[in-house]
Design an enzyme around this catalytic site. Structure first.
Site, short mmCIF file in Angstrom:
data_model
loop_
_atom_site.label_atom_id
_atom_site.label_comp_id
_atom_site.label_asym_id
_atom_site.label_seq_id
_atom_site.Cartn_x
_atom_site.Cartn_y
_atom_site.Cartn_z
N ASP A 70 52.22 -2.97 8.20
CA ASP A 70 52.84 -4.26 8.55
C ASP A 70 54.26 -4.29 8.01
OD1 ASP A 70 52.47 -7.58 7.09
OD2 ASP A 70 53.54 -6.91 8.89
N ASP A 115 53.46 -10.44 7.80
CA ASP A 115 52.52 -11.45 8.32
C ASP A 115 51.07 -11.01 8.13
OD1 ASP A 115 52.62 -10.73 11.96
OD2 ASP A 115 52.14 -9.48 10.21
N ASP A 174 52.17 -3.64 12.79
CA ASP A 174 53.05 -3.82 13.95
C ASP A 174 53.76 -2.49 14.28
OD1 ASP A 174 54.76 -5.81 11.56
OD2 ASP A 174 55.17 -3.69 11.98
N ASP A 176 46.19 3.23 25.16
CA ASP A 176 44.80 2.86 25.41
C ASP A 176 44.76 2.09 26.73
OD1 ASP A 176 42.42 2.32 22.83
OD2 ASP A 176 42.03 2.26 24.99
N ASP A 193 39.23 3.27 28.12
CA ASP A 193 38.16 2.50 27.49
C ASP A 193 36.95 2.35 28.41
OD1 ASP A 193 37.70 0.72 25.08
OD2 ASP A 193 37.35 -0.72 26.66
N GLU A 253 36.65 7.43 27.42
CA GLU A 253 35.59 7.03 26.51
C GLU A 253 34.37 6.72 27.35
OE1 GLU A 253 35.21 3.14 25.15
OE2 GLU A 253 34.40 3.67 23.19
N HIS A 310 38.05 3.50 15.71
CA HIS A 310 38.07 2.10 15.28
C HIS A 310 36.74 1.39 15.48
CE1 HIS A 310 38.71 2.16 19.53
NE2 HIS A 310 38.45 0.88 19.57
N ASP A 311 35.79 2.10 16.11
CA ASP A 311 34.46 1.50 16.35
C ASP A 311 33.39 2.07 15.44
OD1 ASP A 311 34.92 1.58 19.95
OD2 ASP A 311 35.40 0.00 18.50
#
Ligand code: TEU
Length: 569
Positions: free
Chosen positions: A21, A25, A29, A98, A206, A265, A338-339
């Site tokens: 970041d 915030d 990013d 993605d 995806d 995927e 990330h899953d």
């Protein structure tokens, strides 16, 4: 560049919300990524797969897209994007975006128009159906079929304005696009070409095997103890999936094949099906993400119903995929994304004694197989699952919906459900990237959107990048070996010690050169018969994960979590 340049490449996945970041915030990013490009260069990776940065309401952290051609202000601007792309390319690193086109956000203008009336020209861009025969809209059991959502509850949502239901395999805010409609396909291909023309180098697609559905959308079998029917036989690998993927290849990638990478995927895909999807002669995809090895510790009740996976389970499945795609097609190789929960906690040992060694051992057996390895942010540091102790610590829609359904609807014990979340939740992969021992792991100067793992005080990039014995240094050596050795990229794969309950062993060979990989994937000493390895007695030591590994040789014993690599020829 050859059409198969990705055979010697290593891909690094960035989940932008949690990577770095720059503006305090608490959310990662694009400028945060720009500030850390040299970390990627130092590691030696060739491609970045960037999880979604498009405009989104963030119901599913960006996998619910409301504008495919806009950068979400949360992540930055197109100027930031262009600077990131230039910075990656200047370092010889490609960028794969993605692509989430099985569904959009319900706030995408396409869906807003489609939902506006029964006869809107875009009505058929999504799957709309009236209440099941004999039922009134909103009645219990009125959903058009009995499928469940991956995020709990039914896979249908009633739209009171038109009295019809729309299909959403994921959250209610992720309506499924109707790929039967050629206008949908044209709009997706047009968008894909727009990104490639901007200089992007490919796509991770995806749940791309879900885009073809059996158009009758029939009920599925309801497994014992489950609330909903199994829809997968009717939406996973549907009747037109190869037609759609080949059409996409012709309309988007033809003429670009020597510089792009496509990875689909595909939850539930089999090795036989993967041979078809990745056979270059068929013009569909370069490779796919399969899920069999990361489903091995799922019990009969699915991902939240844990059953330990043995070393034999793991190595037999990975071997099957190596052998299944040996003569045609290509493997993607991954432990993390990330899953998925962190592999060092899942199939390794994240305790203080063996965390580093087990992370390196797991990295070794993955990276030296035949295929393209994927490194998920933090995996190169040996980042582990997070010891969250309250449901309030979790953020993931899948996790929160499961907890509510399990505790509030099924009446399961909250402590038991929380234990399952700690082991399996996707949030284990989404805590801040651990840059340093500073507060919030150096990820942000503000309050992070999700708590950092307390272990960041000793598991972090600042401590590891300079340490020759770190997980980072070992991953860098593995990546370098893939770049230096055509045996790794192109060699064949033969299992050794195939029935050993602790050791995952295999040989790679190309021409007169060979590699031998031996890894003890347990916390106990592993003894083995050297009889079938006699030719390796005088082999050159290439790589090891313990300080005294170089002295070990093919000796008949491996220390707990020890991985050794030897070269011949
Ligand atoms: O995941 C698809 C998928 O199969 C997930 O259900 C995954 O297997 C599950 O979350 C593991 O428990 C893709 C994206 O990777 C995921 O982040 C999105 O939530 C999902 O599609 C919907 O876009």
């Amino acid at each position: 560049m050859s059409e198969t340049w990705w055979k010697s490449a290593v891909v690094y996945q960035i989940y932008p919300r949690s990577f770095a970041d720059s503006d305090g915030d608490g959310i990662g990013d694009l400028r945060g990524i720009i500030d850390h490009l040299d970390h990627l260069k130092e590691l030696g990776i060739d491609v970045v797969w960037l999880s979604p940065i498009y405009a989104s309401p963030h119901d599913d952290n960006g996998y619910d897209i409301s504008d495919y051609r806009a950068i979400d202000p949360l992540f930055g601007t197109f100027d930031d994007f262009d600077e990131l792309l230039a910075g990656l390319h200047a370092r010889g690193i490609k960028l794969v975006m993605d692509l989430v086109v099985n569904h959009t956000s319900d706030e995408h203008p396409w869906f807003v128009e489609s939902a506006s009336s029964l006869d809107n020209p875009k009505r058929d861009w999504y799957w709309w159906r009236p209440a099941r025969d004999g039922h009134r809209p909103g009645e219990h059991g009125a959903e058009p079929n009995n499928w469940g959502s991956f995020f709990s509850g039914p896979a249908w949502q009633l739209d009171p304005a038109t009295g019809e239901y729309y299909l959403h395999l994921f959250s209610r805010k992720q309506p499924d696009l109707n790929w039967e409609n050629p206008e949908v396909r044209d709009a997706v291909y047009d968008m894909m070409n727009w990104w490639l023309d901007r200089g992007v180098d490919g796509f991770r697609m995806d749940v791309i095997n879900f885009i073809s559905k059996v158009v009758e959308l029939p009920d599925g079998e309801v497994p014992a103890g489950k609330l909903f029917g199994e829809g997968y036989p009717f939406f996973g690998q549907g009747p037109r999936i190869h037609e759609f993927l080949h059409e996409m290849h012709e309309r988007v990638f033809a003429g670009r094949a020597d510089s792009t990478l496509t990875v689909g995927e595909m939850p539930g895909v089999s090795v036989e099906q993967a041979r078809l999807f990745t056979d270059p002669a068929r013009g569909e995809l370069d490779m796919v993400f399969q899920f069999e090895h990361v489903d091995l510790d799922h019990g009969p009740g699915g991902k939240w119903d844990h059953r330990p996976a043995s070393v034999l389970d793991l190595k037999r499945n990975l071997t099957m995929w190596q052998e299944g795609l040996a003569d045609v097609g290509w493997n993607s190789l991954y432990w993390n994304n990330h899953d998925q929960p962190r592999v060092v906690s899942r199939f390794g040992d994240d305790g203080p004694e063996h965390r580093g060694a087990s992370a390196k051992a797991l990295g070794t057996v993955l990276h030296l197989m035949r295929g393209t390895p994927y490194v998920y942010q933090g995996e190169e540091l040996g980042m582990a699952n997070v010891p969250f102790d309250s449901i309030d610590d979790f953020r993931d829609i899948e996790t929160l919906n499961h907890y509510a359904e399990a505790v509030d609807i099924q009446g399961l014990d909250a402590a038991d459900v929380l234990a399952a979340l700690r082991r399996t939740s996707r949030d284990n992969a989404r805590t801040p990237m651990q840059w340093s021992d500073a507060p919030a792991a150096g990820f942000t100067t503000g309050t992070p959107w999700i708590d950092a793992n307390p272990d960041h005080v000793h598991v972090n990039a600042a401590a590891e990048v300079a340490d020759p014995d770190s997980v980072f240094a070992h991953y860098r050596r593995l990546i370098d070996l893939r770049h230096r050795s055509s045996v790794v990229a192109d060699g064949d794969f033969t299992p050794v010690l195939a029935d050993h309950p602790q050791i995952f062993g295999y040989r790679r060979a190309l021409g007169g050169r060979q590699l031998l990989v031996l890894a003890n994937l347990t916390g106990e000493v592993a003894r083995y018969d050297t009889a079938e390895l006699d030719t390796w007695r005088d082999a050159a030591f290439a790589l090891g994960n313990l300080p005294d590994s170089p002295a070990r040789g093919v000796s008949g014993a491996l220390e707990p979590w020890e991985a050794l690599v030897f070269e011949l020829g």
